[in-house]
Motif scaffolding. Sequence first.
Motif, PDB file in Angstrom:
ATOM      1  N   LEU A 149      -0.202   2.069   8.253  1.00 31.26           N
ATOM      2  CA  LEU A 149       0.752   1.830   9.334  1.00 31.26           C
ATOM      3  C   LEU A 149       0.490   0.476   9.986  1.00 31.26           C
ATOM      4  O   LEU A 149      -0.664   0.097  10.220  1.00 31.26           O
ATOM      5  CB  LEU A 149       0.618   2.949  10.373  1.00 31.26           C
ATOM      6  CG  LEU A 149       1.806   3.141  11.293  1.00 31.26           C
ATOM      7  CD1 LEU A 149       2.989   3.756  10.568  1.00 31.26           C
ATOM      8  CD2 LEU A 149       1.422   4.029  12.473  1.00 31.26           C
ATOM      9  N   PHE A 173      -4.306   5.288   7.087  1.00 34.05           N
ATOM     10  CA  PHE A 173      -4.477   6.736   7.177  1.00 34.05           C
ATOM     11  C   PHE A 173      -4.697   7.278   5.771  1.00 34.05           C
ATOM     12  O   PHE A 173      -4.665   6.524   4.798  1.00 34.05           O
ATOM     13  CB  PHE A 173      -3.244   7.375   7.841  1.00 34.05           C
ATOM     14  CG  PHE A 173      -3.091   6.960   9.274  1.00 34.05           C
ATOM     15  CD1 PHE A 173      -3.849   7.542  10.270  1.00 34.05           C
ATOM     16  CD2 PHE A 173      -2.206   5.948   9.624  1.00 34.05           C
ATOM     17  CE1 PHE A 173      -3.728   7.141  11.587  1.00 34.05           C
ATOM     18  CE2 PHE A 173      -2.075   5.545  10.944  1.00 34.05           C
ATOM     19  CZ  PHE A 173      -2.842   6.145  11.931  1.00 34.05           C
ATOM     20  N   LYS A 179      -2.890   9.011   3.739  1.00 34.05           N
ATOM     21  CA  LYS A 179      -1.849   8.896   2.718  1.00 34.05           C
ATOM     22  C   LYS A 179      -0.887   7.728   2.911  1.00 34.05           C
ATOM     23  O   LYS A 179       0.035   7.550   2.125  1.00 34.05           O
ATOM     24  CB  LYS A 179      -1.061  10.201   2.645  1.00 34.05           C
ATOM     25  CG  LYS A 179      -1.897  11.355   2.105  1.00 34.05           C
ATOM     26  CD  LYS A 179      -1.073  12.606   1.989  1.00 34.05           C
ATOM     27  CE  LYS A 179      -1.904  13.724   1.387  1.00 34.05           C
ATOM     28  NZ  LYS A 179      -1.144  14.974   1.313  1.00 34.05           N
ATOM     29  N   TYR A 180      -1.046   7.039   3.995  1.00 39.20           N
ATOM     30  CA  TYR A 180      -0.182   5.869   4.203  1.00 39.20           C
ATOM     31  C   TYR A 180      -0.845   4.862   5.127  1.00 39.20           C
ATOM     32  O   TYR A 180      -1.860   5.166   5.775  1.00 39.20           O
ATOM     33  CB  TYR A 180       1.197   6.282   4.742  1.00 39.20           C
ATOM     34  CG  TYR A 180       1.192   6.941   6.091  1.00 39.20           C
ATOM     35  CD1 TYR A 180       1.403   6.205   7.246  1.00 39.20           C
ATOM     36  CD2 TYR A 180       0.986   8.314   6.217  1.00 39.20           C
ATOM     37  CE1 TYR A 180       1.407   6.809   8.487  1.00 39.20           C
ATOM     38  CE2 TYR A 180       0.980   8.935   7.461  1.00 39.20           C
ATOM     39  CZ  TYR A 180       1.194   8.174   8.585  1.00 39.20           C
ATOM     40  OH  TYR A 180       1.199   8.766   9.818  1.00 39.20           O
ATOM     41  N   GLN A 187       0.832  -1.210   0.000  1.00 42.93           N
ATOM     42  CA  GLN A 187       0.000   0.000   0.000  1.00 42.93           C
ATOM     43  C   GLN A 187       0.863   1.254   0.000  1.00 42.93           C
ATOM     44  O   GLN A 187       0.534   2.242  -0.640  1.00 42.93           O
ATOM     45  CB  GLN A 187      -0.896   0.015   1.249  1.00 42.93           C
ATOM     46  CG  GLN A 187      -1.894  -1.118   1.325  1.00 42.93           C
ATOM     47  CD  GLN A 187      -2.915  -1.058   0.208  1.00 42.93           C
ATOM     48  OE1 GLN A 187      -3.663  -0.096   0.085  1.00 42.93           O
ATOM     49  NE2 GLN A 187      -2.929  -2.067  -0.646  1.00 42.93           N
ATOM     50  N   ASN A 188       1.965   1.195   0.728  1.00 40.88           N
ATOM     51  CA  ASN A 188       2.823   2.378   0.843  1.00 40.88           C
ATOM     52  C   ASN A 188       3.731   2.590  -0.358  1.00 40.88           C
ATOM     53  O   ASN A 188       4.160   3.709  -0.615  1.00 40.88           O
ATOM     54  CB  ASN A 188       3.679   2.283   2.114  1.00 40.88           C
ATOM     55  CG  ASN A 188       2.836   2.448   3.367  1.00 40.88           C
ATOM     56  OD1 ASN A 188       1.817   3.134   3.343  1.00 40.88           O
ATOM     57  ND2 ASN A 188       3.247   1.808   4.453  1.00 40.88           N
TER      58      ASN A 188
END
Lengths: 293, 98, 299
Positions: free
Chosen positions: A222, A217, A219-220, A188-189
Motif C-alpha cells: 500500500l 502487508f 498480500k499486498y 508488487q500488486n
Amino acid sequence: MPANRFNGFTDLGIGIGLRVPHYSHILSKKPTCDWYEIISENFMCDGGRPLEVLDEILAQYKVVQHGVSMYFGSTDPIDRLQLRKLKELVKRTKTPFLSDHLCWGSVDGTYTHDLLPVPYTFAAAKNTAERIKFVRDTLEIPIVVENVSSYAEFHASEMNEWEFLSEVVERADCGILLDVNNIYVSSQNHGFDPYDYLNGVPFDRVGQIHIAGHSKFEKYTLDTHDHAPIPPVWKMYAHAIEQVGSTATLLEWDAHIPSFDEVHGTALKANRFLSQSVDQRKTKKRLLSTSAV
Amino acid sequence: MKSSTQFSIAAAALSGLLMGTAARAATVAVPTTPANHQSIQKSVDAGQKAAIKLADSADKHDCAGKNDCKGKGGCKTGDAGCKGKNSCKGKGGCATNK
Amino acid sequence: MKLKRQTHAELCELQRRTGSAIMRRLNGASRMQQTWMDGRRTADVVAEFIKPNDRLTSFDRIEIYNRQYWFRLIDCLYDDYRGLHAVLGQAKFNRLTIEYLDRYPSRCFTLRNLGSRIGQFLDERPDLIQPRAELAREMAKFEWAQVVAFDGPVETPVTVDDLLGANPTKLRLALQPYITLLELHWPLDDWSIALKNSANTLRSEASNAVESEAKTAIERPKLPKKKTVFVAVHRYQNMLYYKRLEPAAFAMLAALRDGRTLEAAVGAVMESNEDRDWSAEVQKWFANFTSMGWFCRRK
C-alpha cells in the motif's frame, strides 16, 4: 531534460510536500529548500489561515501545485466551480505547471476522494486525454499527469499501464509526473517488472518525479507515504534519472510525519543520483565531441 | 420617548462603528511592530482562543493510500500493527487483515 | 482473434459498477459485504470486472478500495467533529457517520465540505443521537461553525467612508460570512477547549499516535452541565476564537445579520431591558466588533 515545455521550462531541484506539521518550522526558521509541492485542494478555500500560510510560503519559496481531485479519468462532466477555484489558486501561486493523477474518482457527481485506477482501454485514454486538454486550456498552464499506485486491475483493459500512460500523454500532448514509488507498489500488486514500466515511459515527457515510502502487508503493498523510500525505490529512481536526466524531484511524506529536517534530509539523498546523472551526461558529451574530432 | 432613546442608542452604535473602523484602519496603516501589535491585541476583545483548530493540525487532502482510520478508535493487533492504514480512528478498532 | 474495444458508454457503466462496490457500506467487521444488492454473491459480481491475482481474489482487491473509502471519509468527519464524537461515544459516532455518508455522500471535490450537512442530518435522524440529541445537535452546529470560521470567505470590512453621514434608520450592515452566532444551552466553548487541551496533552505525552487516541477516549473531560451561553465563533488574525456575548449584544448582532437596520437592531437591545441606558455599552460593543472587522457592506 530537466527543463522542458511540460514543466514550464523550470529546473526546480529537490523539494518536499508542504505539510501542516512543518508550517511553524518553515515559517519561523525559513530553512533552505529548493521548492515545495502543495496539495491544491488544501488551499482551494476562501480565506483564513491556509491562505495566509500559503502567502507567507510564496514570499520565500517556489511552490508547485499538485492536485488530487481533478480525476482526469472520470466520465463525469468537469466541475466548473472546482476549475474556477483552481484557476484562482494558480494565479496566486504562479505555479509553473500543474500536476494531478491518471485516475478517476467520481461517478454521477459522487466523489470517492480516492485515486482509482482507470481501465487501460482506448476509450478511457481518449476520455482522459480530452479532459486533460480541457483543463490545460482553461487554466492556461502545462499539465503533468502522475501514474498512481493501484491495487486492482480491470478485465476490460486493452493494454498495460505504461502503454496506457503513453497513449494518454501522446493524445493530450502533456507531460508526466513519474512516481517511481507508485510504479514499485503497482509492480508488487500486479506482478510486473517495474523496470519494464520505467523503460516503457516516454522519457522526453517527464516533467517531475515523485518518490515516497510504502507499506508491505502480507498480500499486498500500500502506498502509505509514511516513511522513507526503500532501497529498491531509490534504485529505480537512479535508473529513471539515468534515462530522463536531472529532473525536479519531490519526496512525499503524508503520515507519521517526522521533523522537517528528517523529511528534507531524506529528500536530499536524491542529490546523489542527480549529480551522478549530470556527471554522466558531461562525460558522454565529452566522449561524443572527442570522437567527432 | 422610546423612539428618541432608540435613536440616541443607534447614534452611539454609529459612533462606536466609526471608532472601531478608525482604529482598524490605523492598525492596517501602521506597520506592525511587536510593541504596537501587543497594544492592538489588548484593545480588542476577541474572546477565547480555540486551543487548536484540529483542521489546522492535519491536511485534509493527500494522495496516500489509507488502510486505517483514527475515527474508529484505534487499532487492534493483526493489522500490521497499524503500520500502514488498515483501520479507522473514528470506528473503534480495525478489523484483521485477510 | 481481435478483442472488442470498450466503448465510452461501457466505460461509464464500468465506473458506475466499480463506484457502487467501493462506496457500498462495510459490514459490522469493517469488511466488504458478502452479498450484492441483488442477492448475488459480491465475489461473483466483482469477478466480472476485476481481475484476481495470485494472492488476492477480485473481491479482496476491490475490498481494499471499499475499506479505504470508508476509512478516509470517517476520519475526515472525525477530525471535524471530535466534540460530537466525545458527546456520542465511539459506537454511536461510528453509526452516525456511516448513516450520514450513506444519506449524503460527498458531492463536492473538497473534503472540507464533507460534514456540511451533519446538522441537517441530525435533525432528520434524532434516533441516532439519543439520549443526548439536543446536546449532540448543538455540538454539531458549534463544530461546523469552526470549520466556517477557519477558512470561510471574508468580505471587505466597512470603512469610515461607508459610515460617515450614514442614517441609523436606514443603515443595514452584514456580518462577515465566517462568523456564526450561536445560542448554546451548554457552555460548549469552554468544554471544547478542555477537550482539545486534554487531547493535546495526551498526544504530546504519548509515545505514538495510536496510543494517544486510545488514552484520549478514556481521559476526556466530563460532559458539560446545562447553562445558556451566547457565542460568536469567528476568526481574528486568522486564529479561531469563541467570543461570549451578552444576550442583548447577541440579539443585536442577530438582527443585523438578518438584515434589520442599525436602529432596529438597537431596538432588539432595548427589548432586553428598557430601563437601562445602553448607549455607552452599545458604543463599546460596536467599537470592539468593528475593530475586528466583523461588519461588511450588505450586498
